[in-house]
Design a protein around this motif. Structure first.
Motif, mmCIF file in Angstrom:
data_model
loop_
_atom_site.group_PDB
_atom_site.id
_atom_site.type_symbol
_atom_site.label_atom_id
_atom_site.label_comp_id
_atom_site.label_asym_id
_atom_site.label_seq_id
_atom_site.Cartn_x
_atom_site.Cartn_y
_atom_site.Cartn_z
ATOM 1 N N ASP A 41 0.815 -1.214 0.000
ATOM 2 C CA ASP A 41 0.000 0.000 0.000
ATOM 3 C C ASP A 41 0.847 1.261 0.000
ATOM 4 O O ASP A 41 0.493 2.259 -0.645
ATOM 5 N N THR A 42 1.978 1.240 0.720
ATOM 6 C CA THR A 42 2.853 2.412 0.739
ATOM 7 C C THR A 42 3.436 2.653 -0.647
ATOM 8 O O THR A 42 3.465 3.795 -1.137
ATOM 9 N N ARG A 45 0.750 4.038 -2.814
ATOM 10 C CA ARG A 45 0.438 5.432 -2.477
ATOM 11 C C ARG A 45 1.467 6.372 -3.108
ATOM 12 O O ARG A 45 1.110 7.387 -3.708
ATOM 13 N N ASP A 46 2.760 6.042 -2.966
ATOM 14 C CA ASP A 46 3.792 6.898 -3.556
ATOM 15 C C ASP A 46 3.646 6.961 -5.071
ATOM 16 O O ASP A 46 3.804 8.030 -5.678
ATOM 17 N N GLN A 48 0.910 6.569 -6.809
ATOM 18 C CA GLN A 48 -0.270 7.363 -7.134
ATOM 19 C C GLN A 48 0.040 8.854 -7.010
ATOM 20 O O GLN A 48 -0.371 9.659 -7.854
ATOM 21 N N GLN A 83 -0.431 -0.557 -10.298
ATOM 22 C CA GLN A 83 -0.668 0.876 -10.400
ATOM 23 C C GLN A 83 -0.519 1.389 -11.829
ATOM 24 O O GLN A 83 -0.777 2.565 -12.099
#
Length: 549
Positions: A41-42, A45-46, A48, A83
């Protein structure tokens, strides 16, 4: 020496005058060794956040001696697949505890990742880069033969021509780790001009570096110095948009130890402050996210768009204590470790509040420190009044809460209630030479009709088939002292747009006289935009205009 062109210089020619199709891709340098505690998830997130900023890929910096990078890479590539994001490897030949990369180690990573769909390809070839490693250039002859990669190293220690000559020209292009100015000067693009001049003769691409800040104090790794940040983020994007390099790399996404990050702060990614024996964690409570706020506009402009502004906004950055309030921590500006003349840190990093605003038309700005308000001004205004404005004001002996406001006709467009400037912000009695960055967007949207734009070309447009155009004739565009140099240099294809006007173009690249080692810049009072460096390196060095370095 400073290039101060507009941030809305759309559709401009390359600095040397060639109106050629560029790769137009922007990468961010990611320190994989700082991410051992990332989960899927980290990573997503980065990625995104990078996509939101219109960044095309992460350059994955990997160093030897750190076993965590292998798990991190595996997780990162899985996240990139989910992603729909791109990654490529950047081999750090100086930062590894186990020394430089061996050829076999590089080949092992290449066999694992180069063929993956998430790996960035250039004309179908996996792109690979480095941080230094010029002494291992010979390894890449065989690595390229076995992997078919496109090799774009940073061998800045050898200079453009020295790097191009290594191992018979094994580099397919060059990246210059040249993102910060020297000493108490603002950023110029003289080094970029030397790379352009060298690379265009071999039809090889250039990757230009941009960074917002630099401060490091990690005595465990013998690192303690700063380079001027101040106006750098704005100045450098100006230069990129004018220069139109094939690639851009942001240094960095997450190097907290060098204060150059634009990523979020993660408490579990700060281990380097312990390993590097820092006197304090100078990234803590010093967010840099605001430096991403205008990246979509800047990157799209670089890629050839005239982006519509649907919301206006404000970004501000500054140090949170006056330079004289605390000990400087033994931190110089510049570093003797790179054979530079050192200055006191206070001579290099100014006591100022810096601000940039993305505006559809001119507006006013003011800065309040400790309840005392000062009208600000714009150091840079974009062409046509639409784009990124920039300026700054001095602390002026004021301390206390900081408020930065941009307004038009009495109505506030955006306001930042920033962190205070105070000697109480010292840690262990030391100045934190890092920057605090804040941002705010307007609450009101601008109607599309009032903010027209044209879309950016798609990234990675490497095979459009456009015919390059080269300047073959020109003259000065303003300063009469430069007219002779402009006429001479434009005739050789080097026609910098802020000094000269190209009056005729051709499809054949002009031949320049032989290269001589005479670096130069404009004489006192002369802003030459790289003309002197180009001309003096080709035997034409008028002493009334140019000063040899």
């Amino acid at each position: 020496m400073k290039l101060t062109g507009s941030l809305l210089a759309v559709g401009l020619s390359v600095l040397y005058g060639a109106c050629q199709v560029q790769a137009a891709a922007v990468f961010a340098h990611f320190i994989v060794g700082n991410a051992p505690n990332y989960n899927l998830d980290t990573w997503r997130r980065d990625m995104q956040l990078a996509q939101d900023a219109h960044i095309d890929a992460f350059a994955m910096n990997v160093a030897t001696g750190d076993a965590s990078i292998y798990n991190s890479l595996a997780l990162a590539f899985d996240a990139a697949r989910l992603q729909n994001f791109k990654l490529f490897l950047s081999f750090d030949y100086l930062g590894g505890s186990a020394g430089p990369w061996g050829k076999g180690q590089v080949l092992d990573l290449a066999s694992t990742y180069f063929a993956r769909g998430e790996y960035l390809k250039y004309n179908g070839k996996p792109l690979a880069s480095t941080f230094e490693g010029a002494d291992q250039a010979g390894d890449w002859v065989d690595i390229k033969r076995q992997t078919g990669c496109f090799f774009l190293p940073d061998w800045s220690s050898r200079g453009a021509r020295g790097a191009l000559d290594l191992q018979g020209g094994v580099a397919d292009g060059l990246f210059a780790w040249t993102a910060w100015p020297w000493g108490n000067r603002d950023m110029d693009s003289n080094t970029d001009a030397s790379y352009d001049e060298a690379l265009r003769g071999q039809n090889k691409p250039y990757m230009m570096a941009v960074s917002p800040w630099f401060y490091t104090n990690l005595p465990g790794w013998s690192k303690n110095w700063l380079w001027r940040g101040d106006d750098l983020w704005t100045d450098r994007w100006n230069q990129i948009i004018e220069h139109q390099p094939e690639f851009v790399e942001i240094i960095t996404w997450n190097d907290y130890g060098e204060s150059s990050h634009i990523s979020p702060l993660y408490d579990n990614a700060m281990g380097l402050f312990n390993y590097g024996k820092a006197p304090f964690n100078y990234a803590q409570d010093m967010p840099h996210d605001g430096w991403r706020q205008f990246l979509p506009f800047l990157i799209d402009t670089y890629k050839g768009a005239r982006p519509a502004i649907t919301k206006e906004g404000l970004t501000s950055w500054y140090r949170t204590s006056p330079a004289a309030a605390c000990s400087d921590g033994g931190t110089p500006g510049n570093t003797a470790s790179q054979m530079q003349l050192e200055f006191s840190a206070a001579q290099v990093s100014q006591d100022r509040v810096f601000y940039s605003a993305l505006l559809a038309s001119d507006a006013q700005v003011e800065v309040t420190i400790g309840g005392r308000t000062q009208a600000g001004s714009w150091k840079h205004r974009p062409d046509g009044g639409v784009g990124v404005y920039h300026g700054g004001v001095e602390f002026g002996g004021r301390t206390g809460d900081v408020v930065i406001r941009v307004f038009r006709g009495g109505s506030t467009i955006a306001q930042i209630n920033g962190r205070s400037v105070s000697p109480d912000n010292c840690r262990n009695g030391l100045t934190n030479w890092n920057a605090w960055v804040g941002s705010a967007m307007s609450s009101a949207s601008i109607p599309a009709a009032a903010a027209p734009g044209t879309p950016a070309k798609q990234p990675f447009r490497w095979n459009d088939g456009d015919v390059p155009q080269y300047c073959v004739e020109g003259h000065s565009s303003g300063d009469g002292r430069l007219d002779g140099l402009c006429r001479w240099s434009c005739g050789l294809g080097f026609c910098p747009i802020h000094a000269c006007t190209c009056t005729r173009q051709g499809t054949s690249q002009p031949s320049a006289p032989g290269w001589v080692n005479v670096p130069a810049t404009g004489a006192d009072g002369v802003s030459d935009f790289g003309l002197c460096d180009f001309a003096c390196h080709h035997g034409n060095c008028p002493g009334d205009v140019c000063r040899r370095l």
